[in-house]
Each structure stands twice: as C-alpha cells, then as structure tokens.
Design a protein around this motif. Sequence first.
Motif, PDB file in Angstrom:
ATOM      1  N   THR A   1       0.206  -1.116  -0.295  1.00 37.72           N
ATOM      2  CA  THR A   1      -0.297  -0.368   0.070  1.00 37.72           C
ATOM      3  C   THR A   1       0.978   1.187   0.298  1.00 37.72           C
ATOM      4  O   THR A   1       2.276   0.952   0.025  1.00 37.72           O
ATOM      5  CB  THR A   1      -0.985  -0.004   1.015  1.00 37.72           C
ATOM      6  OG1 THR A   1      -0.157   0.160   1.898  1.00 37.72           O
ATOM      7  CG2 THR A   1      -1.733  -1.131   1.422  1.00 37.72           C
ATOM      8  N   ALA A   2       0.418   2.561   0.204  1.00 39.33           N
ATOM      9  CA  ALA A   2       0.605   3.587  -0.179  1.00 39.33           C
ATOM     10  C   ALA A   2       1.654   3.823   1.191  1.00 39.33           C
ATOM     11  O   ALA A   2       2.993   4.124   1.287  1.00 39.33           O
ATOM     12  CB  ALA A   2       0.256   4.184  -0.684  1.00 39.33           C
ATOM     13  N   GLU A   3       1.418   3.576   1.796  1.00 34.66           N
ATOM     14  CA  GLU A   3       1.530   3.784   3.425  1.00 34.66           C
ATOM     15  C   GLU A   3       2.462   3.191   3.624  1.00 34.66           C
ATOM     16  O   GLU A   3       3.451   3.379   4.187  1.00 34.66           O
ATOM     17  CB  GLU A   3       0.052   3.825   4.997  1.00 34.66           C
ATOM     18  CG  GLU A   3      -0.952   4.367   4.755  1.00 34.66           C
ATOM     19  CD  GLU A   3      -1.674   4.158   3.531  1.00 34.66           C
ATOM     20  OE1 GLU A   3      -1.822   2.853   3.460  1.00 34.66           O
ATOM     21  OE2 GLU A   3      -2.995   4.758   3.038  1.00 34.66           O
TER      22      GLU A   3
ATOM     23  N   LYS B   1      -0.575   7.678  -3.342  1.00 31.67           N
ATOM     24  CA  LYS B   1      -1.999   7.287  -3.742  1.00 31.67           C
ATOM     25  C   LYS B   1      -2.805   7.689  -4.316  1.00 31.67           C
ATOM     26  O   LYS B   1      -3.078   7.132  -5.625  1.00 31.67           O
ATOM     27  CB  LYS B   1      -3.077   7.813  -2.468  1.00 31.67           C
ATOM     28  CG  LYS B   1      -3.129   7.221  -0.893  1.00 31.67           C
ATOM     29  CD  LYS B   1      -3.728   7.214   0.222  1.00 31.67           C
ATOM     30  CE  LYS B   1      -3.817   6.753   0.887  1.00 31.67           C
ATOM     31  NZ  LYS B   1      -5.040   6.604   2.518  1.00 31.67           N
ATOM     32  N   ARG B   2      -2.163   9.461  -4.664  1.00 29.94           N
ATOM     33  CA  ARG B   2      -2.882   9.647  -6.439  1.00 29.94           C
ATOM     34  C   ARG B   2      -2.285   9.065  -7.343  1.00 29.94           C
ATOM     35  O   ARG B   2      -2.381   8.666  -8.430  1.00 29.94           O
ATOM     36  CB  ARG B   2      -3.249  11.043  -5.805  1.00 29.94           C
ATOM     37  CG  ARG B   2      -3.423  12.047  -6.965  1.00 29.94           C
ATOM     38  CD  ARG B   2      -4.653  11.850  -7.484  1.00 29.94           C
ATOM     39  NE  ARG B   2      -5.018  12.293  -8.362  1.00 29.94           N
ATOM     40  CZ  ARG B   2      -6.237  12.372  -9.903  1.00 29.94           C
ATOM     41  NH1 ARG B   2      -6.831  11.140  -8.909  1.00 29.94           N
ATOM     42  NH2 ARG B   2      -6.460  12.887 -10.679  1.00 29.94           N
TER      43      ARG B   2
ATOM     44  N   THR C   1       1.828  10.741   1.953  1.00 29.27           N
ATOM     45  CA  THR C   1       1.775   9.443   1.479  1.00 29.27           C
ATOM     46  C   THR C   1       0.736   9.833   0.714  1.00 29.27           C
ATOM     47  O   THR C   1      -0.493   8.839  -0.485  1.00 29.27           O
ATOM     48  CB  THR C   1       0.538   9.213   2.737  1.00 29.27           C
ATOM     49  OG1 THR C   1       2.133   8.617   3.434  1.00 29.27           O
ATOM     50  CG2 THR C   1       0.448   7.550   2.725  1.00 29.27           C
ATOM     51  N   VAL C   2      -0.553  11.062   0.308  1.00 25.21           N
ATOM     52  CA  VAL C   2      -1.541  11.304  -0.156  1.00 25.21           C
ATOM     53  C   VAL C   2      -0.915  11.418  -1.643  1.00 25.21           C
ATOM     54  O   VAL C   2      -2.077  11.068  -2.609  1.00 25.21           O
ATOM     55  CB  VAL C   2      -2.468  12.504   0.127  1.00 25.21           C
ATOM     56  CG1 VAL C   2      -3.212  12.950  -0.939  1.00 25.21           C
ATOM     57  CG2 VAL C   2      -2.719  12.522   1.277  1.00 25.21           C
TER      58      VAL C   2
ATOM     59  N   LYS D   1      -0.821   6.441  -7.752  1.00 19.92           N
ATOM     60  CA  LYS D   1      -0.544   5.257  -7.560  1.00 19.92           C
ATOM     61  C   LYS D   1      -2.706   4.445  -8.093  1.00 19.92           C
ATOM     62  O   LYS D   1      -2.626   3.813  -9.728  1.00 19.92           O
ATOM     63  CB  LYS D   1      -1.382   4.015  -6.464  1.00 19.92           C
ATOM     64  CG  LYS D   1       0.784   3.541  -6.232  1.00 19.92           C
ATOM     65  CD  LYS D   1       0.559   3.203  -4.938  1.00 19.92           C
ATOM     66  CE  LYS D   1       1.663   2.327  -4.620  1.00 19.92           C
ATOM     67  NZ  LYS D   1       1.838   0.769  -5.480  1.00 19.92           N
ATOM     68  N   ASP D   2      -3.223   5.342  -8.403  1.00 17.82           N
ATOM     69  CA  ASP D   2      -4.515   5.664  -8.926  1.00 17.82           C
ATOM     70  C   ASP D   2      -4.771   5.904  -9.885  1.00 17.82           C
ATOM     71  O   ASP D   2      -5.429   5.703 -10.839  1.00 17.82           O
ATOM     72  CB  ASP D   2      -5.698   6.649  -7.923  1.00 17.82           C
ATOM     73  CG  ASP D   2      -6.111   6.102  -6.626  1.00 17.82           C
ATOM     74  OD1 ASP D   2      -5.749   4.811  -6.150  1.00 17.82           O
ATOM     75  OD2 ASP D   2      -6.944   6.776  -5.664  1.00 17.82           O
TER      76      ASP D   2
END
Length: 82
Positions: free
Chosen positions: A7-9, A57-58, A53-54, A60-61
């Motif tokens: 995961t991103a985290e 996530k963006r 982290t945000v 990867k999306d």
Amino acid sequence: MSRKRFTAEQIMGYAGSGCEAIPGQERRAELPEMGITEQTYYRWRKEYGGMKTVQVKRLKDLERENGRLKKAVRSSPWTSRF
C-alpha cells in the motif's frame, strides 16, 4: 520470493524509514526484515522520495486508471490493426 503488493502507506514507511542514514552492511541486514530487496528500496526511494502519502495514493490511482484506459483503447473496434 513471491510478488507482493504494498500500500501507499507501506511504501512511504519503507522509503522514508531513515535507512539512507544507515551504512551499507547494516542497511542490507534491515531490508529483508522489511520484506523488500535492496533494489526495490532504491527504486521506491527514487520514485516516491519526497512525496507525501496522499500524493503516492493519487499516483497509484492514476497509474491504475491509465492502464485501464490503455486496455479499453486496445480492445476498441475503432483502432486500426496495422
């Protein structure tokens, strides 16, 4: 070793864990405990270093959406097959 998805985290935790301050042999000893290879660590540090982290996530999306759109274009009947 089997392929894992992180995961991103998790990526941010590994890439920003301060391993760059640890000299060679000690760093190599810590990476298997994290479950990643040295090559993966350096690739993540290069790709995600300095990101929050945000932002990861963006990213990867967007990569997932881009792959989905590429697949849709390939299977489209309107694309010529030359």
